[in-house]
Motif scaffolding. Structure first.
Motif, PDB file in Angstrom:
ATOM      1  N   MET A 153      -5.051  23.740  -5.573  1.00  0.00           N
ATOM      2  CA  MET A 153      -5.012  22.603  -6.496  1.00  0.00           C
ATOM      3  C   MET A 153      -3.987  21.570  -6.049  1.00  0.00           C
ATOM      4  O   MET A 153      -4.219  20.365  -6.211  1.00  0.00           O
ATOM      5  CB  MET A 153      -4.714  23.072  -7.925  1.00  0.00           C
ATOM      6  CG  MET A 153      -5.931  23.595  -8.656  1.00  0.00           C
ATOM      7  SD  MET A 153      -7.338  22.462  -8.712  1.00  0.00           S
ATOM      8  CE  MET A 153      -6.656  21.102  -9.643  1.00  0.00           C
ATOM      9  N   ALA A 154      -2.892  22.007  -5.485  1.00  0.00           N
ATOM     10  CA  ALA A 154      -1.902  21.058  -4.965  1.00  0.00           C
ATOM     11  C   ALA A 154      -2.510  20.235  -3.831  1.00  0.00           C
ATOM     12  O   ALA A 154      -2.308  19.013  -3.771  1.00  0.00           O
ATOM     13  CB  ALA A 154      -0.658  21.805  -4.490  1.00  0.00           C
ATOM     14  N   ARG A 155      -3.265  20.894  -2.968  1.00  0.00           N
ATOM     15  CA  ARG A 155      -3.935  20.167  -1.876  1.00  0.00           C
ATOM     16  C   ARG A 155      -5.005  19.223  -2.416  1.00  0.00           C
ATOM     17  O   ARG A 155      -5.138  18.087  -1.939  1.00  0.00           O
ATOM     18  CB  ARG A 155      -4.562  21.163  -0.890  1.00  0.00           C
ATOM     19  CG  ARG A 155      -3.522  21.928  -0.082  1.00  0.00           C
ATOM     20  CD  ARG A 155      -4.098  23.046   0.784  1.00  0.00           C
ATOM     21  NE  ARG A 155      -5.377  22.756   1.390  1.00  0.00           N
ATOM     22  CZ  ARG A 155      -6.357  23.663   1.532  1.00  0.00           C
ATOM     23  NH1 ARG A 155      -6.195  24.903   1.109  1.00  0.00           N
ATOM     24  NH2 ARG A 155      -7.486  23.329   2.108  1.00  0.00           N
ATOM     25  N   ILE A 156      -5.772  19.681  -3.405  1.00  0.00           N
ATOM     26  CA  ILE A 156      -6.802  18.833  -4.005  1.00  0.00           C
ATOM     27  C   ILE A 156      -6.158  17.596  -4.620  1.00  0.00           C
ATOM     28  O   ILE A 156      -6.603  16.462  -4.376  1.00  0.00           O
ATOM     29  CB  ILE A 156      -7.606  19.619  -5.068  1.00  0.00           C
ATOM     30  CG1 ILE A 156      -8.433  20.720  -4.415  1.00  0.00           C
ATOM     31  CG2 ILE A 156      -8.497  18.667  -5.878  1.00  0.00           C
ATOM     32  CD1 ILE A 156      -9.019  21.737  -5.394  1.00  0.00           C
ATOM     33  N   THR A 157      -5.104  17.802  -5.393  1.00  0.00           N
ATOM     34  CA  THR A 157      -4.422  16.686  -6.056  1.00  0.00           C
ATOM     35  C   THR A 157      -3.895  15.678  -5.043  1.00  0.00           C
ATOM     36  O   THR A 157      -4.075  14.463  -5.210  1.00  0.00           O
ATOM     37  CB  THR A 157      -3.278  17.220  -6.942  1.00  0.00           C
ATOM     38  OG1 THR A 157      -3.838  18.115  -7.911  1.00  0.00           O
ATOM     39  CG2 THR A 157      -2.542  16.097  -7.639  1.00  0.00           C
ATOM     40  N   ALA A 158      -3.270  16.146  -3.990  1.00  0.00           N
ATOM     41  CA  ALA A 158      -2.741  15.245  -2.962  1.00  0.00           C
ATOM     42  C   ALA A 158      -3.862  14.472  -2.274  1.00  0.00           C
ATOM     43  O   ALA A 158      -3.722  13.277  -2.002  1.00  0.00           O
ATOM     44  CB  ALA A 158      -1.935  16.045  -1.933  1.00  0.00           C
ATOM     45  N   THR A 159      -4.970  15.142  -2.040  1.00  0.00           N
ATOM     46  CA  THR A 159      -6.103  14.492  -1.378  1.00  0.00           C
ATOM     47  C   THR A 159      -6.740  13.444  -2.284  1.00  0.00           C
ATOM     48  O   THR A 159      -7.087  12.347  -1.831  1.00  0.00           O
ATOM     49  CB  THR A 159      -7.135  15.543  -0.932  1.00  0.00           C
ATOM     50  OG1 THR A 159      -6.489  16.464  -0.051  1.00  0.00           O
ATOM     51  CG2 THR A 159      -8.307  14.899  -0.226  1.00  0.00           C
TER      52      THR A 159
ATOM     53  N   ASP B 290     -12.365  29.283  -6.883  1.00  0.00           N
ATOM     54  CA  ASP B 290     -13.201  29.704  -7.998  1.00  0.00           C
ATOM     55  C   ASP B 290     -13.909  28.489  -8.602  1.00  0.00           C
ATOM     56  O   ASP B 290     -13.843  27.387  -8.066  1.00  0.00           O
ATOM     57  CB  ASP B 290     -12.365  30.458  -9.034  1.00  0.00           C
ATOM     58  CG  ASP B 290     -11.221  29.624  -9.609  1.00  0.00           C
ATOM     59  OD1 ASP B 290     -11.250  28.380  -9.515  1.00  0.00           O
ATOM     60  OD2 ASP B 290     -10.297  30.230 -10.171  1.00  0.00           O
ATOM     61  N   ASP B 291     -14.581  28.711  -9.750  1.00  0.00           N
ATOM     62  CA  ASP B 291     -15.346  27.628 -10.370  1.00  0.00           C
ATOM     63  C   ASP B 291     -14.466  26.461 -10.815  1.00  0.00           C
ATOM     64  O   ASP B 291     -14.913  25.319 -10.816  1.00  0.00           O
ATOM     65  CB  ASP B 291     -16.163  28.154 -11.554  1.00  0.00           C
ATOM     66  CG  ASP B 291     -17.385  28.933 -11.111  1.00  0.00           C
ATOM     67  OD1 ASP B 291     -17.940  28.634 -10.032  1.00  0.00           O
ATOM     68  OD2 ASP B 291     -17.799  29.849 -11.846  1.00  0.00           O
ATOM     69  N   PHE B 292     -13.223  26.738 -11.193  1.00  0.00           N
ATOM     70  CA  PHE B 292     -12.312  25.651 -11.549  1.00  0.00           C
ATOM     71  C   PHE B 292     -12.118  24.734 -10.352  1.00  0.00           C
ATOM     72  O   PHE B 292     -12.237  23.511 -10.461  1.00  0.00           O
ATOM     73  CB  PHE B 292     -10.971  26.226 -12.027  1.00  0.00           C
ATOM     74  CG  PHE B 292      -9.966  25.172 -12.410  1.00  0.00           C
ATOM     75  CD1 PHE B 292     -10.121  24.424 -13.563  1.00  0.00           C
ATOM     76  CD2 PHE B 292      -8.847  24.933 -11.621  1.00  0.00           C
ATOM     77  CE1 PHE B 292      -9.192  23.456 -13.936  1.00  0.00           C
ATOM     78  CE2 PHE B 292      -7.914  23.978 -11.974  1.00  0.00           C
ATOM     79  CZ  PHE B 292      -8.087  23.239 -13.128  1.00  0.00           C
ATOM     80  N   HIS B 293     -11.847  25.322  -9.183  1.00  0.00           N
ATOM     81  CA  HIS B 293     -11.689  24.525  -7.964  1.00  0.00           C
ATOM     82  C   HIS B 293     -12.980  23.775  -7.638  1.00  0.00           C
ATOM     83  O   HIS B 293     -12.942  22.590  -7.288  1.00  0.00           O
ATOM     84  CB  HIS B 293     -11.301  25.425  -6.779  1.00  0.00           C
ATOM     85  CG  HIS B 293      -9.981  26.083  -6.935  1.00  0.00           C
ATOM     86  ND1 HIS B 293      -9.833  27.440  -6.952  1.00  0.00           N
ATOM     87  CD2 HIS B 293      -8.733  25.562  -7.089  1.00  0.00           C
ATOM     88  CE1 HIS B 293      -8.556  27.743  -7.093  1.00  0.00           C
ATOM     89  NE2 HIS B 293      -7.865  26.634  -7.192  1.00  0.00           N
ATOM     90  N   ARG B 294     -14.125  24.457  -7.748  1.00  0.00           N
ATOM     91  CA  ARG B 294     -15.415  23.819  -7.461  1.00  0.00           C
ATOM     92  C   ARG B 294     -15.626  22.598  -8.357  1.00  0.00           C
ATOM     93  O   ARG B 294     -16.051  21.546  -7.893  1.00  0.00           O
ATOM     94  CB  ARG B 294     -16.564  24.804  -7.670  1.00  0.00           C
ATOM     95  CG  ARG B 294     -16.749  25.787  -6.581  1.00  0.00           C
ATOM     96  CD  ARG B 294     -17.932  26.738  -6.887  1.00  0.00           C
ATOM     97  NE  ARG B 294     -17.945  27.828  -5.947  1.00  0.00           N
ATOM     98  CZ  ARG B 294     -17.199  28.930  -6.045  1.00  0.00           C
ATOM     99  NH1 ARG B 294     -16.392  29.093  -7.069  1.00  0.00           N
ATOM    100  NH2 ARG B 294     -17.252  29.858  -5.125  1.00  0.00           N
ATOM    101  N   CYS B 295     -15.350  22.772  -9.637  1.00  0.00           N
ATOM    102  CA  CYS B 295     -15.549  21.682 -10.584  1.00  0.00           C
ATOM    103  C   CYS B 295     -14.686  20.475 -10.222  1.00  0.00           C
ATOM    104  O   CYS B 295     -15.179  19.344 -10.154  1.00  0.00           O
ATOM    105  CB  CYS B 295     -15.231  22.169 -11.997  1.00  0.00           C
ATOM    106  SG  CYS B 295     -15.416  20.891 -13.258  1.00  0.00           S
ATOM    107  N   VAL B 296     -13.421  20.715  -9.975  1.00  0.00           N
ATOM    108  CA  VAL B 296     -12.499  19.615  -9.674  1.00  0.00           C
ATOM    109  C   VAL B 296     -12.857  18.944  -8.347  1.00  0.00           C
ATOM    110  O   VAL B 296     -12.922  17.715  -8.256  1.00  0.00           O
ATOM    111  CB  VAL B 296     -11.039  20.117  -9.679  1.00  0.00           C
ATOM    112  CG1 VAL B 296     -10.085  19.026  -9.225  1.00  0.00           C
ATOM    113  CG2 VAL B 296     -10.653  20.626 -11.062  1.00  0.00           C
ATOM    114  N   ILE B 297     -13.114  19.739  -7.327  1.00  0.00           N
ATOM    115  CA  ILE B 297     -13.464  19.170  -6.020  1.00  0.00           C
ATOM    116  C   ILE B 297     -14.735  18.328  -6.132  1.00  0.00           C
ATOM    117  O   ILE B 297     -14.783  17.183  -5.673  1.00  0.00           O
ATOM    118  CB  ILE B 297     -13.627  20.272  -4.951  1.00  0.00           C
ATOM    119  CG1 ILE B 297     -12.281  20.921  -4.628  1.00  0.00           C
ATOM    120  CG2 ILE B 297     -14.263  19.700  -3.675  1.00  0.00           C
ATOM    121  CD1 ILE B 297     -12.399  22.198  -3.793  1.00  0.00           C
ATOM    122  N   ALA B 298     -15.772  18.895  -6.735  1.00  0.00           N
ATOM    123  CA  ALA B 298     -17.047  18.180  -6.828  1.00  0.00           C
ATOM    124  C   ALA B 298     -16.903  16.898  -7.649  1.00  0.00           C
ATOM    125  O   ALA B 298     -17.459  15.851  -7.283  1.00  0.00           O
ATOM    126  CB  ALA B 298     -18.114  19.093  -7.429  1.00  0.00           C
TER     127      ALA B 298
END
Length: 159
Positions: free
Chosen positions: A6-12, A41-49
């Motif tokens: 999530m830290a990587r997702i947020t920074a990206t 997991d699905d939380f990561h999938r949801c946020v990334i997508a």
């Protein structure tokens, strides 16, 4: 709980919002592949997508990513979301997810589907707070509603 992904997702996502759209899209697509191979997991999938959708140049690709975000959220519990941020509730994600799909369908000329998703967004909007995020989503709902009424398939104005 620390969540390195999530830290990587947020920074990206922040890089993409700062104008580095292509690099952010590539990084998020790489993270998506990582999650699909058991790295999340699905939380990561949801946020990334959800955020990948906003970085697409093609409207059909944007729709595909928004559909993936909605599919993934079905596997996310409040408890899981709160491991990232104690204030999160899955119901609070729904207005934005539905609204994104409403706007995708509107821009693709499918007013019927756009109206259905807009109704879903409105029906779940009670989950939005009276804060800047809630006001932003409600404001976009109004813009999508007006664009539908006008028969517009153009991108929403930034104003």
């Amino acid at each position: 709980m620390a969540d390195d992904l999530m830290a990587r997702i947020t920074a990206t996502v922040q890089r993409g919002q700062a104008g580095e759209r292509d690099a952010a899209r590539e990084e998020l697509e790489s993270m998506w592949a990582e999650v699909e191979h058991g790295g999340g997991d699905d939380f990561h999938r949801c946020v990334i997508a959800h955020f990948l959708a906003d970085l697409q140049a093609d409207q059909r690709d944007e729709l595909m990513w928004d559909e993936r975000a909605l599919a993934a959220v079905r596997g996310v519990s409040d408890e899981r979301a709160q491991r990232f941020d104690q204030s999160l509730q899955v119901r609070g994600f729904m207005p934005s997810l539905y609204l994104s799909l409403a706007d995708d369908h509107r821009r693709l000329g499918d007013a019927t589907s756009a109206r259905e998703f807009l109704e879903n967004a409105q029906a779940t909007s009670d989950a939005l707070g009276h804060d800047p995020y809630g006001e932003l989503v409600k404001g976009i709902m109004g813009k999508v509603r007006r664009a539908l009424a006008e028969g517009s398939t153009e991108p929403l104005p930034d104003d």
